[in-house]
Write a protein that holds these residues in place. Structure first.
Motif, PDB file in Angstrom:
ATOM      1  N   VAL A  32     -10.988  -3.990   5.818  1.00  0.00           N
ATOM      2  CA  VAL A  32     -11.413  -4.015   4.421  1.00  0.00           C
ATOM      3  C   VAL A  32     -11.193  -2.632   3.804  1.00  0.00           C
ATOM      4  CG1 VAL A  32     -13.863  -3.643   5.042  1.00  0.00           C
ATOM      5  CG2 VAL A  32     -13.302  -4.591   2.802  1.00  0.00           C
ATOM      6  N   TYR A  33     -10.636  -2.646   2.619  1.00  0.00           N
ATOM      7  CA  TYR A  33     -10.391  -1.393   1.892  1.00  0.00           C
ATOM      8  C   TYR A  33     -11.448  -1.303   0.820  1.00  0.00           C
ATOM      9  CZ  TYR A  33      -6.244  -1.860   4.584  1.00  0.00           C
ATOM     10  OH  TYR A  33      -5.412  -2.007   5.659  1.00  0.00           O
ATOM     11  N   THR A  34     -12.264  -0.290   0.891  1.00  0.00           N
ATOM     12  CA  THR A  34     -13.479  -0.299   0.085  1.00  0.00           C
ATOM     13  C   THR A  34     -13.815   1.099  -0.418  1.00  0.00           C
ATOM     14  OG1 THR A  34     -15.840  -0.849   0.170  1.00  0.00           O
ATOM     15  CG2 THR A  34     -14.844  -0.239   2.248  1.00  0.00           C
ATOM     16  N   LEU A  76      -7.101   5.926   0.100  1.00  0.00           N
ATOM     17  CA  LEU A  76      -6.814   4.596  -0.450  1.00  0.00           C
ATOM     18  C   LEU A  76      -5.779   4.655  -1.566  1.00  0.00           C
ATOM     19  CD1 LEU A  76     -10.400   3.077  -0.883  1.00  0.00           C
ATOM     20  CD2 LEU A  76      -8.722   2.447   0.850  1.00  0.00           C
ATOM     21  N   VAL A 123      -2.710  -2.861  -2.294  1.00  0.00           N
ATOM     22  CA  VAL A 123      -3.204  -3.383  -1.016  1.00  0.00           C
ATOM     23  C   VAL A 123      -2.125  -3.304   0.048  1.00  0.00           C
ATOM     24  CG1 VAL A 123      -4.110  -5.409   0.164  1.00  0.00           C
ATOM     25  CG2 VAL A 123      -4.715  -5.006  -2.205  1.00  0.00           C
ATOM     26  N   ASN A 136      -1.789   0.073   1.474  1.00  0.00           N
ATOM     27  CA  ASN A 136      -2.932   0.380   2.343  1.00  0.00           C
ATOM     28  C   ASN A 136      -2.755  -0.271   3.699  1.00  0.00           C
ATOM     29  OD1 ASN A 136      -4.434   1.926   0.546  1.00  0.00           O
ATOM     30  ND2 ASN A 136      -5.380   0.116  -0.385  1.00  0.00           N
ATOM     31  N   VAL A 140      -7.220  -9.372   6.235  1.00  0.00           N
ATOM     32  CA  VAL A 140      -7.294  -8.209   5.352  1.00  0.00           C
ATOM     33  C   VAL A 140      -8.039  -8.577   4.074  1.00  0.00           C
ATOM     34  CG1 VAL A 140      -5.944  -6.426   4.180  1.00  0.00           C
ATOM     35  CG2 VAL A 140      -5.009  -7.557   6.217  1.00  0.00           C
ATOM     36  N   SER A 151      -9.478  -7.057   0.420  1.00  0.00           N
ATOM     37  CA  SER A 151      -9.399  -5.904  -0.457  1.00  0.00           C
ATOM     38  C   SER A 151      -9.985  -6.244  -1.811  1.00  0.00           C
ATOM     39  CB  SER A 151      -7.947  -5.477  -0.610  1.00  0.00           C
ATOM     40  OG  SER A 151      -7.914  -4.243  -1.287  1.00  0.00           O
ATOM     41  N   ASP A 152     -10.576  -5.245  -2.437  1.00  0.00           N
ATOM     42  CA  ASP A 152     -11.113  -5.549  -3.760  1.00  0.00           C
ATOM     43  C   ASP A 152     -10.344  -4.843  -4.857  1.00  0.00           C
ATOM     44  OD1 ASP A 152     -11.988  -3.045  -3.267  1.00  0.00           O
ATOM     45  OD2 ASP A 152     -14.087  -3.418  -3.754  1.00  0.00           O
ATOM     46  N   ASP A 163      -6.203  -4.539  -6.180  1.00  0.00           N
ATOM     47  CA  ASP A 163      -4.799  -4.819  -5.948  1.00  0.00           C
ATOM     48  C   ASP A 163      -4.103  -4.768  -7.285  1.00  0.00           C
ATOM     49  OD1 ASP A 163      -2.896  -7.520  -4.413  1.00  0.00           O
ATOM     50  OD2 ASP A 163      -2.326  -5.578  -5.204  1.00  0.00           O
ATOM     51  N   GLN A 215      -9.515  -9.374  -6.038  1.00  0.00           N
ATOM     52  CA  GLN A 215      -9.868  -9.333  -4.633  1.00  0.00           C
ATOM     53  C   GLN A 215      -8.959 -10.292  -3.888  1.00  0.00           C
ATOM     54  OE1 GLN A 215     -12.472 -10.070  -6.953  1.00  0.00           O
ATOM     55  NE2 GLN A 215     -14.009  -8.503  -6.634  1.00  0.00           N
TER      56      GLN A 215
END
Ligand code: ADP
Ligand code: PEP
Ligand code: K
Ligand code: MG
Length: 572
Positions: free
Chosen positions: A472-474, A518, A522, A525, A547, A549-550, A552, A564
């Motif tokens: 998760v990219y956060t 980041l 997405v 990443n 994967v 992501s929130d 993109d 997301q």
């Protein structure tokens, strides 16, 4: 990556690092074969199943700024994705483990957060310990969060004339007073606050430390109480007192604030030392938390997580608003056991733990988990059962108190926690024992509801597909916490470029926080993190990654869309 099939991985990337942090788009990565399927499903949800073959990277991405803490990395290499521990560990630092070597031992042993109890020791001592932990993080690649725990205001003995414990014999008569005196006076106990006897009646009981000894009030003279010992036992120098009438706790309005002048000074100290968590002792109501949080905002330190310690009857009465206002909770069973009958603690622990999960707040189960290990190198069977029960309840974290602060077997106690929790986590997964706790919808706005649903669905997919890991990219850790709330089988790797967010995720069940610059894209990443992890031998061909992501903005730059997404990617 299956632990059993662990073969040495030879990274295909050999060139020097070359990616700047300001633009994390991966240069020189050639994707020789890839097939994508995109499905639009509902507002903003894009599910893309992808097979990506990554070969012949011309330049390696920079390892600088890619923070994989040494402990998780070693654990992952040794035991594979499913071998990563989910339950977090907090260790109280005290004289037995404050040296650099001992702290490093605890760090290597799997401590996620170091707790400093401001009740004890000097400011200088605390400063040195915090400095040592920060050095371990910076110089040796750990990612340990620092927590201070306020002293709070509580009724306790100031002294009884002896530096160690003394025995109260059956039938002996004692004077409880607030009168200050030096040295020792036989059968006299000094209590810490004026008016402690207000509202107390002859016939009431004084219970010491939740049951170490009991006295009955036989006479009231002014504010002093003459009491007869009815249940003999030990009196520790700073033992805690509670009054009982007809089997019920007499609630005292001590008039003492939750945060004393000293506590505020300690909080100021915590801010200046850059701590990650402040645990507030003896929280009474939601205002105790909101006041501190507002204060932290005025000091530009709102990123410090405020934890409410549930250790009084009042906090139990105001539980839900307290949980909602806090960034996390601690079931502080030590003092809770002074205020409520001990047999109620297990049910309260489960109730608080489940409520925290429902409201998406991390919860720590604390005190006496391995108490006998303060003195002995092996735990009792009952202690192991207690630890396992907290893990079965899927509490986010377990805490060591005296076991690490003053015990002779701090590292051993930590390894017992790790082993027992690892075992119960595995068993729960194998037996599919995770109880399906009802998780109410928390979010109110549409974007938040989407994020929440994405995370719920992602975990269901991850479990059903049997993926190896969730990435998760956060930015702030919120998506990672929502994933963790669903207690997935695979581990969650949370990539963030915010160090506060990274440390803040240290208490979340099943989340390994990693530092990573980041990008808004997405795809970039994902490619970069995969490349970096491959480079370090922590992902391997065949691994299936879900994967989440929130952010993109990979669509046309003319019409950037922030959305997301969930993707399932297989590494070839
Ligand atoms: N910083 C410290 N310096 C000295 N002793 C400490 C320190 N922190 C903890 N201790 C010791 O470890 C015991 C257990 O720690 P903890 O559970 O945090 O405190 P308490 O028993 O006061 O609630 C304490 O009673 C105290 O004896
Ligand atoms: C963790 C607790 O608080 P402290 O150690 O500060 O008393 C407890 O009471 O269980
Ligand atoms: K405390
Ligand atoms: Mg306490």
């Amino acid at each position: 990556m299956a632990a059993a099939a662990c073969t040495p991985f030879t990274p295909q990337i050999s060139a020097k690092p070359s990616v700047s942090r300001s633009n994390s788009r991966l240069h020189g990565l050639s994707i020789t074969r890839s097939s994508h399927e995109s499905v639009r499903a509902g507002a903003g949800l894009r599910i893309r199943s992808s097979l990506v073959v990554e070969t012949e990277e011309k330049k390696a991405p920079s390892l600088e700024g890619f923070g994989f803490d040494v402990v998780s990395e070693a654990e992952l290499k040794e035991r594979g994705f499913m071998g990563l521990r989910k339950t977090k560990v907090v260790c109280t630092v005290g004289p037995a483990c404050c040296g650099e070597e001992e702290l490093e031992g605890l760090a290597r042993g799997g401590m996620h957060v170091a707790r400093l109890n401001m009740c004890h020791n000097t400011r200088e001592w605390h400063r040195e310990v915090i400095g040592a932990i920060k050095r371990l993080n910076q110089e040796k690649g750990f990612c340990i969060g620092v927590m201070i725990d306020t002293e709070g205001s509580q009724m306790h003995m100031v002294g009884h004339g002896s530096a160690s414990s003394i025995k109260a014999e059956d039938g002996s008569v004692w004077l409880f007073t607030t009168e200050k005196f030096e040295g020792s006076r036989p059968f006299t106990i000094q209590v810490n606050f004026e008016g402690f006897s207000e509202g107390i009646l002859v016939g009431d009981d004084i219970v010491i430390d939740g049951g170490m000894a009991t006295f009955e009030v036989i006479e009231k003279v002014g504010d002093d109480l003459h009491c007869k010992c009815t249940d003999p036992g030990l009196l520790l120098p700073r033992a805690k007192l509670s009054f009982w009438r007809d089997g019920r706790l007499v609630e005292m309005n001590s008039g003492l604030p939750t945060l004393s002048t000293k506590d505020w000074a300690d909080i100021e100290f915590g801010i200046s030392e850059g701590v990650d968590y402040i645990a507030v002792s003896f929280v009474k109501d939601v205002n105790d938390i909101t006041n501190l949080k507002s204060y932290l905002s005025t000091r530009s330190s709102e990123f410090i997580k405020v934890l409410a310690k549930i250790e009084s009857l009042e906090s139990l009465k105001n539980l839900e608003p307290i949980v909602k206002a806090s960034d996390g909770l601690m079931v502080a069973r030590g003092d809770l056991g002074v205020q409520i009958p001990l047999e109620q603690i297990p049910t309260i622990q489960q109730k608080v733990t489940y409520l925290c999960r429902q409201l998406n707040k991390p919860v720590i189960v604390a005190s006496q988990l391995l108490e006998s290990m303060v003195e002995y190198p092996t735990p009792t069977r009952a202690e192991v059962a207690d630890v396992s029960e907290a893990v079965r309840q899927q509490a986010d974290a377990l805490m060591l108190s005296g076991e690490s602060a003053v015990g002779s077997y701090a590292e051993k106690a930590l390894s017992v926690l790790c082993m027992a929790s690892g075992r119960m986590e595995l068993w729960s997964r194998e037996e599919n024992r995770q109880n399906l706790l009802f998780l109410p919808q928390l979010a109110e706005t549409l974007p938040d509801r989407i994020a929440e649903q994405i995370c719920n669905c992602a975990v269901e997919m991850a479990n059903k597909l049997g993926v190896d890991a969730i990435f998760v990219y956060t930015k702030h850790g919120h998506m990672a916490s929502l994933l963790s709330r669903n207690r997935p089988n695979p581990p969650i790797f949370a990539f963030t470029d915010n160090d506060n967010a990274r440390k803040g995720m240290n208490l979340h069940w099943g989340v390994t926080p990693l530092e990573f610059p980041l990008s808004d894209v997405v795809e970039d990443n994902f490619k970069q993190t995969i490349s970096l992890m491959k480079n370090r031998g922590t992902v391997r061909p065949g691994d299936m990654i879900l994967v989440v992501s929130d952010s993109d903005v990979s669509c046309s730059s003319a019409r950037p869309s922030v959305s997301q997404s969930i993707q399932v990617r297989t590494i070839d």
